[in-house]
Design a protein around this motif. Sequence first.
Motif, short mmCIF file in Angstrom:
data_model
loop_
_atom_site.label_atom_id
_atom_site.label_comp_id
_atom_site.label_asym_id
_atom_site.label_seq_id
_atom_site.Cartn_x
_atom_site.Cartn_y
_atom_site.Cartn_z
N ASP A 22 0.86 -1.19 0.00
CA ASP A 22 0.00 0.00 0.00
C ASP A 22 0.90 1.24 0.00
O ASP A 22 1.66 1.45 0.94
CB ASP A 22 -0.91 -0.04 1.24
CG ASP A 22 -1.88 1.13 1.29
OD1 ASP A 22 -1.58 2.19 0.71
OD2 ASP A 22 -2.93 0.97 1.93
N ARG A 23 0.82 2.06 -1.03
CA ARG A 23 1.74 3.19 -1.20
C ARG A 23 1.53 4.28 -0.15
O ARG A 23 2.43 5.05 0.14
CB ARG A 23 1.63 3.82 -2.60
CG ARG A 23 1.57 2.86 -3.77
CD ARG A 23 2.48 1.67 -3.62
NE ARG A 23 3.86 1.92 -4.00
CZ ARG A 23 4.86 1.08 -3.71
NH1 ARG A 23 4.64 -0.01 -3.01
NH2 ARG A 23 6.08 1.35 -4.09
N PRO B 57 4.81 5.18 -6.91
CA PRO B 57 4.04 4.20 -7.68
C PRO B 57 4.96 3.13 -8.27
O PRO B 57 6.08 3.43 -8.66
CB PRO B 57 3.41 5.03 -8.80
CG PRO B 57 3.62 6.44 -8.44
CD PRO B 57 4.74 6.52 -7.48
N ASP B 65 -1.58 2.96 -8.77
CA ASP B 65 -0.94 3.52 -7.58
C ASP B 65 -1.11 5.04 -7.53
O ASP B 65 -1.39 5.62 -6.47
CB ASP B 65 0.55 3.16 -7.55
CG ASP B 65 0.79 1.71 -7.13
OD1 ASP B 65 -0.15 1.06 -6.63
OD2 ASP B 65 1.92 1.22 -7.31
N ARG B 68 -4.61 5.89 -6.51
CA ARG B 68 -4.83 5.64 -5.07
C ARG B 68 -4.26 6.79 -4.24
O ARG B 68 -4.92 7.29 -3.34
CB ARG B 68 -4.15 4.32 -4.70
CG ARG B 68 -3.90 4.11 -3.24
CD ARG B 68 -4.86 3.09 -2.65
NE ARG B 68 -4.52 2.79 -1.26
CZ ARG B 68 -5.08 3.40 -0.21
NH1 ARG B 68 -6.01 4.33 -0.36
NH2 ARG B 68 -4.73 3.06 1.02
#
Lengths: 200, 123
Positions: A22-23, B57, B65, B68
């Motif tokens: 999870d970034r 990312p 990514d 998000r």
Amino acid sequence: MPDAWPDPVTVAALYERMAGGDRIAQSEFLAAVLDPLAHHLRAWRPDADEHLCITAAEDALLSLIRNPSSYDPAKRGLIGYLRMAAEGDFLNLLQKEGKHRRNRDPRESVELAAVGGNEGGGVLPDAFPSFDDPKFAAEIAGFTPPERAVFELMRGGEGGRPSLAAALGVGHLPPDEETREVKRVKDRIIKRLQRAGRKA
Amino acid sequence: MSAALDHLAARVGSDPLFLANALAEFARSEGLDDAGLAAALGCAGADLTRLRLCAPPRPEQFRADVERIAGHFGIDADALAAAVRRGQSLARLREKARPVEDDAGVLLAARDAPPAPDGGGVP
């Protein structure tokens, strides 16, 4: 309150998310634990420089991010692991600072003390010949790792009881016992060096 | 935002494990300060530190990514994607251009091909 630890379940969950890719979790994890970790170091060493506490806390967290396998959840909780790692990084920074200071000021360089009896709160006394002398080098090479760590701290002028106790791994003992153990090791180190200094 | 977190975000500006690295390169290339970078990304200045501390990312799921991260901070995904792509390209170029030290501590300049056997450069 930024200095208070989140509950261990929250910290573990953030770490799990981070490890899972999870970034955003990396940012949330750091925001959750950096201040409490720096606060822990300030409480552990109230006399310590603020910048040193923050840098050591950062070092511990960056090491974990760069090398996640250094933490084994089966062995201990994440908060306990981070505290231990940050204390180690703190001592490393202290040692580096001590060396840096000695390099800048030749008067402080590796001179050991006279046999005066009062060792000045943990710092080695100041009239020994240079530790580069082979008779000291041989004695120092025979130190155990904890003795070596204590010796380096004393040599760097960082001879306060909390740092010496941490280096010896006796920081968990009651204060009286901790003081006794630190003194015992300090005295043994000084005696061994004094004996080595007397050898022809 | 805590001073320690700001300090850490600044410290990891050259670390590719952090989004801070790409954002720093992008900001440098555009001559942007923090306020300028926040404006270019369309995010609140107060969010910059936490944005910088995100992981970058992954190449294989770059778009997902970025979306998000952008969604979490309420910023425009296209602007973030463009900034990160440019920043990562610049970071790679900087890395390639950096002289490396060999085992003997001698500085070596990066080059594309080994020297000619006779030691000459141009044939």
